[in-house]
Write a protein that holds these residues in place. Structure first.
Motif, PDB file in Angstrom:
ATOM      1  N   LEU A 253       0.810  -1.222   0.000  1.00  0.00           N
ATOM      2  CA  LEU A 253       0.000   0.000   0.000  1.00  0.00           C
ATOM      3  C   LEU A 253       0.841   1.268   0.000  1.00  0.00           C
ATOM      4  O   LEU A 253       0.734   2.088  -0.922  1.00  0.00           O
ATOM      5  N   LEU A 254       1.673   1.438   1.010  1.00  0.00           N
ATOM      6  CA  LEU A 254       2.358   2.718   1.184  1.00  0.00           C
ATOM      7  C   LEU A 254       3.410   2.961   0.105  1.00  0.00           C
ATOM      8  O   LEU A 254       3.638   4.113  -0.299  1.00  0.00           O
ATOM      9  N   GLY A 255       4.051   1.895  -0.377  1.00  0.00           N
ATOM     10  CA  GLY A 255       5.002   2.071  -1.476  1.00  0.00           C
ATOM     11  C   GLY A 255       4.324   2.594  -2.719  1.00  0.00           C
ATOM     12  O   GLY A 255       4.834   3.495  -3.395  1.00  0.00           O
ATOM     13  N   ALA A 256       3.145   2.049  -3.026  1.00  0.00           N
ATOM     14  CA  ALA A 256       2.376   2.515  -4.183  1.00  0.00           C
ATOM     15  C   ALA A 256       1.974   3.968  -4.017  1.00  0.00           C
ATOM     16  O   ALA A 256       2.051   4.776  -4.960  1.00  0.00           O
ATOM     17  N   ALA A 257       1.543   4.323  -2.810  1.00  0.00           N
ATOM     18  CA  ALA A 257       1.115   5.703  -2.551  1.00  0.00           C
ATOM     19  C   ALA A 257       2.269   6.686  -2.705  1.00  0.00           C
ATOM     20  O   ALA A 257       2.103   7.780  -3.261  1.00  0.00           O
ATOM     21  N   GLU A 258       3.440   6.289  -2.219  1.00  0.00           N
ATOM     22  CA  GLU A 258       4.586   7.195  -2.317  1.00  0.00           C
ATOM     23  C   GLU A 258       5.041   7.362  -3.770  1.00  0.00           C
ATOM     24  O   GLU A 258       5.348   8.480  -4.210  1.00  0.00           O
ATOM     25  N   LEU A 259       5.068   6.272  -4.524  1.00  0.00           N
ATOM     26  CA  LEU A 259       5.451   6.368  -5.930  1.00  0.00           C
ATOM     27  C   LEU A 259       4.485   7.268  -6.693  1.00  0.00           C
ATOM     28  O   LEU A 259       4.886   8.044  -7.564  1.00  0.00           O
ATOM     29  N   ALA A 260       3.198   7.183  -6.356  1.00  0.00           N
ATOM     30  CA  ALA A 260       2.209   8.061  -6.988  1.00  0.00           C
ATOM     31  C   ALA A 260       2.521   9.524  -6.684  1.00  0.00           C
ATOM     32  O   ALA A 260       2.445  10.388  -7.575  1.00  0.00           O
ATOM     33  N   GLN A 261       2.872   9.806  -5.440  1.00  0.00           N
ATOM     34  CA  GLN A 261       3.220  11.184  -5.091  1.00  0.00           C
ATOM     35  C   GLN A 261       4.411  11.683  -5.909  1.00  0.00           C
ATOM     36  O   GLN A 261       4.463  12.851  -6.296  1.00  0.00           O
ATOM     37  N   PHE A 262       5.345  10.793  -6.198  1.00  0.00           N
ATOM     38  CA  PHE A 262       6.529  11.189  -6.949  1.00  0.00           C
ATOM     39  C   PHE A 262       6.247  11.401  -8.439  1.00  0.00           C
ATOM     40  O   PHE A 262       6.876  12.251  -9.076  1.00  0.00           O
ATOM     41  N   VAL A 263       5.314  10.628  -9.018  1.00  0.00           N
ATOM     42  CA  VAL A 263       5.061  10.754 -10.463  1.00  0.00           C
ATOM     43  C   VAL A 263       4.005  11.794 -10.803  1.00  0.00           C
ATOM     44  O   VAL A 263       3.986  12.323 -11.916  1.00  0.00           O
ATOM     45  N   LEU A 264       3.118  12.104  -9.869  1.00  0.00           N
ATOM     46  CA  LEU A 264       1.977  12.965 -10.197  1.00  0.00           C
ATOM     47  C   LEU A 264       2.351  14.380 -10.639  1.00  0.00           C
ATOM     48  O   LEU A 264       1.711  14.917 -11.557  1.00  0.00           O
ATOM     49  N   PRO A 265       3.350  15.035 -10.052  1.00  0.00           N
ATOM     50  CA  PRO A 265       3.701  16.372 -10.560  1.00  0.00           C
ATOM     51  C   PRO A 265       4.057  16.366 -12.045  1.00  0.00           C
ATOM     52  O   PRO A 265       3.653  17.268 -12.791  1.00  0.00           O
ATOM     53  N   THR A 266       4.797  15.345 -12.479  1.00  0.00           N
ATOM     54  CA  THR A 266       5.149  15.243 -13.895  1.00  0.00           C
ATOM     55  C   THR A 266       3.917  14.979 -14.743  1.00  0.00           C
ATOM     56  O   THR A 266       3.730  15.575 -15.810  1.00  0.00           O
ATOM     57  N   MET A 267       3.045  14.080 -14.297  1.00  0.00           N
ATOM     58  CA  MET A 267       1.820  13.786 -15.040  1.00  0.00           C
ATOM     59  C   MET A 267       0.925  15.025 -15.134  1.00  0.00           C
ATOM     60  O   MET A 267       0.334  15.300 -16.187  1.00  0.00           O
ATOM     61  N   ARG A 268       0.801  15.757 -14.050  1.00  0.00           N
ATOM     62  CA  ARG A 268      -0.031  16.966 -14.087  1.00  0.00           C
ATOM     63  C   ARG A 268       0.527  17.987 -15.068  1.00  0.00           C
ATOM     64  O   ARG A 268      -0.215  18.624 -15.815  1.00  0.00           O
ATOM     65  N   ALA A 269       1.844  18.135 -15.084  1.00  0.00           N
ATOM     66  CA  ALA A 269       2.479  19.079 -16.008  1.00  0.00           C
ATOM     67  C   ALA A 269       2.237  18.676 -17.462  1.00  0.00           C
ATOM     68  O   ALA A 269       2.090  19.524 -18.341  1.00  0.00           O
ATOM     69  N   GLN A 270       2.184  17.350 -17.713  1.00  0.00           N
ATOM     70  CA  GLN A 270       1.915  16.845 -19.064  1.00  0.00           C
ATOM     71  C   GLN A 270       0.441  17.002 -19.444  1.00  0.00           C
ATOM     72  O   GLN A 270       0.101  17.062 -20.629  1.00  0.00           O
ATOM     73  N   GLY A 271      -0.412  16.969 -18.435  1.00  0.00           N
ATOM     74  CA  GLY A 271      -1.849  16.950 -18.686  1.00  0.00           C
ATOM     75  C   GLY A 271      -2.350  15.577 -19.062  1.00  0.00           C
ATOM     76  O   GLY A 271      -3.457  15.421 -19.587  1.00  0.00           O
ATOM     77  N   SER A 272      -1.543  14.552 -18.779  1.00  0.00           N
ATOM     78  CA  SER A 272      -1.939  13.174 -19.084  1.00  0.00           C
ATOM     79  C   SER A 272      -1.129  12.218 -18.220  1.00  0.00           C
ATOM     80  O   SER A 272      -0.021  12.535 -17.794  1.00  0.00           O
TER      81      SER A 272
END
Length: 274
Positions: free
Chosen positions: A105-124
């Motif tokens: 659980l927590l590993g997945a949540a942390e990885l999501a926190q790390f990738v989301l800024p890049t995904m948001r900047a891409q818009g996808s």
């Protein structure tokens, strides 16, 4: 920046993660594949094999940073790493409980926190969480595993409601019985967690017989589930849940909608094997 689609896959050294790494690479994706046993990750042209321990923050950060630095984008994060810490709830040590939650659980949540800024900047971008039909149902001895999968499902659903506004999605793949080493590891953990002269020994013996039978009847292969991951990654309008078979979907539905009846069935099944 690469022109290829880019996916990050955790738990890529065996089972579904291994099969998914091969499948995505063969279909032209740039794959950043992470695992503790790097030498067991598929050695293919489109695969960048990286050491990864999802319970370690520095390892997670390095995994994501390497992908962003080398590829310039992240299209999909596949949170696949996981295992089953099985044993009676009374006897599983809290250290092993924390390890189960950190991994599943927590590993997945942390990885999501790390990738989301890049995904948001891409818009996808898309986050695929490999859960289990155990996110809806349960059996004796797997309590902490089922807790982790229930929590992963809820976490994914909440995340999905939060990130849709940015053009992103978080979805769940829920495998049922699958041909892999998962069941063998889970059964070994039952023995490891069982105390000497445990009052749960008869239940363990019966439940292990039941699990052996279920494992023997598993129809899905790791490649079958890798294909489900690929659908979840590429569907233009992704679903909130993905299942391999109608039977898996029906089992989850029955456990959710008829919780009392499912509990009775589970008690009868265990009683039969004790």
């Amino acid at each position: 920046m690469t022109n290829q689609n880019v996916i990050l896959i955790t738990g890529a050294s065996s089972g579904m993660g291994y099969a998914a790494t091969k499948l995505f690479a063969e279909r032209g994706w740039q794959v950043f594949a992470g695992a503790r046993r790097v030498e067991k990750i598929p050695q293919l042209t489109n695969v960048r094999a990286l050491p990864l321990d999802v319970t370690d923050s520095a390892s997670n950060q390095n995994f994501v940073t390497t992908a962003i630095t080398e590829a310039g984008r992240i299209d999909v994060l596949l949170n696949n790493a996981g295992y089953g810490e099985f044993g009676p709830l009374e006897e599983v040590s809290m250290a092993n409980v924390r390890k189960q939650l950190d991994t599943n659980l927590l590993g997945a949540a942390e990885l999501a926190q790390f990738v989301l800024p890049t995904m948001r900047a891409q818009g996808s971008g898309r986050i695929i969480n490999n859960s289990s039909i155990g996110g809806d149902l349960y059996s004796p001895l797997g309590g902490w595993y089922y807790v982790a999968k229930h929590a992963l499902n809820t976490w994914s659903d909440v995340l999905d409601t939060e990130i849709r506004q940015f053009g992103l999605r978080s979805v769940v793949v829920a495998p049922g019985g699958t041909e892999s080493s998962w069941g063998e590891i889970a059964l070994k953990n039952v023995t490891k967690n069982l105390k000497a002269d445990s009052p749960y020994q008869p239940m363990v013996d019966g439940t292990m017989q039941l699990m052996d039978r279920l494992t023997e009847s598993s129809s899905a292969t790791a490649l079958d589930l890798a294909k489900v991951f690929y659908r979840a990654a590429t569907d233009r309008l992704p679903h909130r849940r993905y299942y391999y078979s109608v039977a898996d979907r029906m089992m989850s539905h029955f456990a959710r909608v008829h919780a009392g009846a499912f509990h009775q069935v589970m008690n009868l099944a265990v009683k039969h094997f004790i």
